[in-house]
Motif scaffolding. Sequence first.
Motif, PDB file in Angstrom:
ATOM      1  N   TRP A   1      -9.406   7.062   5.545  1.00  0.00           N
ATOM      2  CA  TRP A   1      -8.744   5.762   5.757  1.00  0.00           C
ATOM      3  C   TRP A   1      -8.542   5.071   4.410  1.00  0.00           C
ATOM      4  O   TRP A   1      -7.485   4.498   4.131  1.00  0.00           O
TER       5      TRP A   1
ATOM      6  N   ARG B   1      -5.643   6.380   2.507  1.00  0.00           N
ATOM      7  CA  ARG B   1      -4.333   5.971   3.032  1.00  0.00           C
ATOM      8  C   ARG B   1      -4.080   4.462   2.826  1.00  0.00           C
ATOM      9  O   ARG B   1      -2.993   4.041   2.423  1.00  0.00           O
ATOM     10  N   TYR B   2      -5.110   3.645   3.156  1.00  0.00           N
ATOM     11  CA  TYR B   2      -4.871   2.203   3.161  1.00  0.00           C
ATOM     12  C   TYR B   2      -5.633   1.430   2.068  1.00  0.00           C
ATOM     13  O   TYR B   2      -5.457   0.215   1.958  1.00  0.00           O
TER      14      TYR B   2
ATOM     15  N   ALA C   1      -5.624   1.013  -1.239  1.00  0.00           N
ATOM     16  CA  ALA C   1      -4.969   0.215  -2.280  1.00  0.00           C
ATOM     17  C   ALA C   1      -4.346  -1.048  -1.694  1.00  0.00           C
ATOM     18  O   ALA C   1      -4.522  -2.162  -2.224  1.00  0.00           O
ATOM     19  N   GLU C   2      -3.637  -0.896  -0.581  1.00  0.00           N
ATOM     20  CA  GLU C   2      -2.982  -2.072   0.008  1.00  0.00           C
ATOM     21  C   GLU C   2      -3.995  -3.029   0.608  1.00  0.00           C
ATOM     22  O   GLU C   2      -3.778  -4.256   0.624  1.00  0.00           O
ATOM     23  N   PHE C   3      -5.114  -2.495   1.094  1.00  0.00           N
ATOM     24  CA  PHE C   3      -6.169  -3.342   1.641  1.00  0.00           C
ATOM     25  C   PHE C   3      -6.782  -4.183   0.516  1.00  0.00           C
ATOM     26  O   PHE C   3      -7.008  -5.384   0.677  1.00  0.00           O
ATOM     27  N   ASP C   4      -7.005  -3.528  -0.626  1.00  0.00           N
ATOM     28  CA  ASP C   4      -7.536  -4.258  -1.785  1.00  0.00           C
ATOM     29  C   ASP C   4      -6.541  -5.340  -2.234  1.00  0.00           C
ATOM     30  O   ASP C   4      -6.937  -6.451  -2.616  1.00  0.00           O
ATOM     31  N   ALA C   5      -5.241  -5.017  -2.184  1.00  0.00           N
ATOM     32  CA  ALA C   5      -4.220  -5.999  -2.559  1.00  0.00           C
ATOM     33  C   ALA C   5      -4.279  -7.195  -1.621  1.00  0.00           C
ATOM     34  O   ALA C   5      -4.163  -8.357  -2.062  1.00  0.00           O
ATOM     35  N   LEU C   6      -4.482  -6.931  -0.328  1.00  0.00           N
ATOM     36  CA  LEU C   6      -4.593  -8.026   0.645  1.00  0.00           C
ATOM     37  C   LEU C   6      -5.810  -8.898   0.333  1.00  0.00           C
ATOM     38  O   LEU C   6      -5.734 -10.132   0.359  1.00  0.00           O
TER      39      LEU C   6
ATOM     40  N   ASP D   1      -7.153  -9.322  -2.508  1.00  0.00           N
ATOM     41  CA  ASP D   1      -6.871 -10.098  -3.727  1.00  0.00           C
ATOM     42  C   ASP D   1      -6.012 -11.325  -3.411  1.00  0.00           C
ATOM     43  O   ASP D   1      -6.197 -12.399  -3.992  1.00  0.00           O
ATOM     44  N   ASP D   2      -5.055 -11.148  -2.495  1.00  0.00           N
ATOM     45  CA  ASP D   2      -4.115 -12.233  -2.178  1.00  0.00           C
ATOM     46  C   ASP D   2      -4.730 -13.291  -1.266  1.00  0.00           C
ATOM     47  O   ASP D   2      -4.502 -14.479  -1.443  1.00  0.00           O
TER      48      ASP D   2
END
Lengths: 268, 95
Positions: A16, A19-20, A22-27, A29-30
């Motif tokens: 998981w 797959r997710y 990097a984008e989860f970490d970006a979320l 961060d935001d």
Amino acid sequence: MRRWIGWAAHLYPASWRARYGAEFDALLDDANVRWRDLADVLRGAFIMQTTSWKSYTKAAVAAGIACAILALAGSFLIPNRYESRAVMRISPQSPPSDSTPGAGDEDLRQRLRQMEMNILGRRALVSLIQEPELDLYREERRRMTIEDVAEKMRTHDIRIRLYGARTGQPGAMAFVISFDYPDRYKARQVVRELVGRFAEMNLVLAQKAGSGGKLQLLESADLPEAPIPPSHIGFMTAGLGAGLLLGLLATLIWRRPKWTRPNSNQAQ
Amino acid sequence: MTDPTLLVLASLADGDKHGYAMMEDIQRFAAVRLGPGTLYGAITRLEERGWIRPVNTEDRRQPYRITGAGREHLEEQVASLDRVLRIAAKRLKHA
């Protein structure tokens, strides 16, 4: 807080994360993450860990190993059993006219089968079990009928097998009578009793048929010293197999609602 | 309506969005704040079912798009909810 949640995010399955992640970490961060988001991420990680195929495989393997360990431990709890045995030889009254090896074997085999059928018949075994000095299978008799106990004795505990075809005497055939039981003295006593019954039965058959075979005791019933070792590896393998199967079955059942959900939704 | 998968589908119904944009949008139109774990749990399930798909991007923020099947599912759910709401409203009137 962000650091704690970032740490919690590492609890998601590796597949998981791949797959997710990097984008989860970006979320993270935001978003202005809060304490309750930590609980939310931990819950999410738990759900992902318990619903990925890899985790199901892990669960099945864990169930297999657990069952194998239990079965192995259980095999050590099985009471010891002792096997006593005696060797007898049956031979025709007069040497066969045909001196080729194997001549007359069928007659002897048939005689042996006939004796065996009588001696190991249900009634004969019931009387043996109930003999006061033997008093066999006390535990089993509490939960099974005496006929079933006799059947178990005949099919599992008593063994009569040929002991090599040739015995040094032309036309003769040796056979082994063995019995295993948790009490080694009783095991020997039963074999002695069976030997006696074979001798009696041989006489009866000889009188009936007019010509009897000779029955000799080559080795008398021994008192077993060491118990029969239970197959610990066998138990462990069976436990492993059963555990894997149960684990896979349980995970398949667990997984099923997720597969069926889209269809049920579409049907609405 | 607090089902995270429906909220995500509803959010994507008017255009592609990445995770944080969905979170903000849902908070705006449904007054529900989805936690990061809940949001990504919903995204994972929706993608598995083929109701949303990722849109190519170079950014770390991964946008998603609702698929035809996802839109169809959302329409069915909305129709079902609408039916329930209309009945509930009618019964309230007559109560």
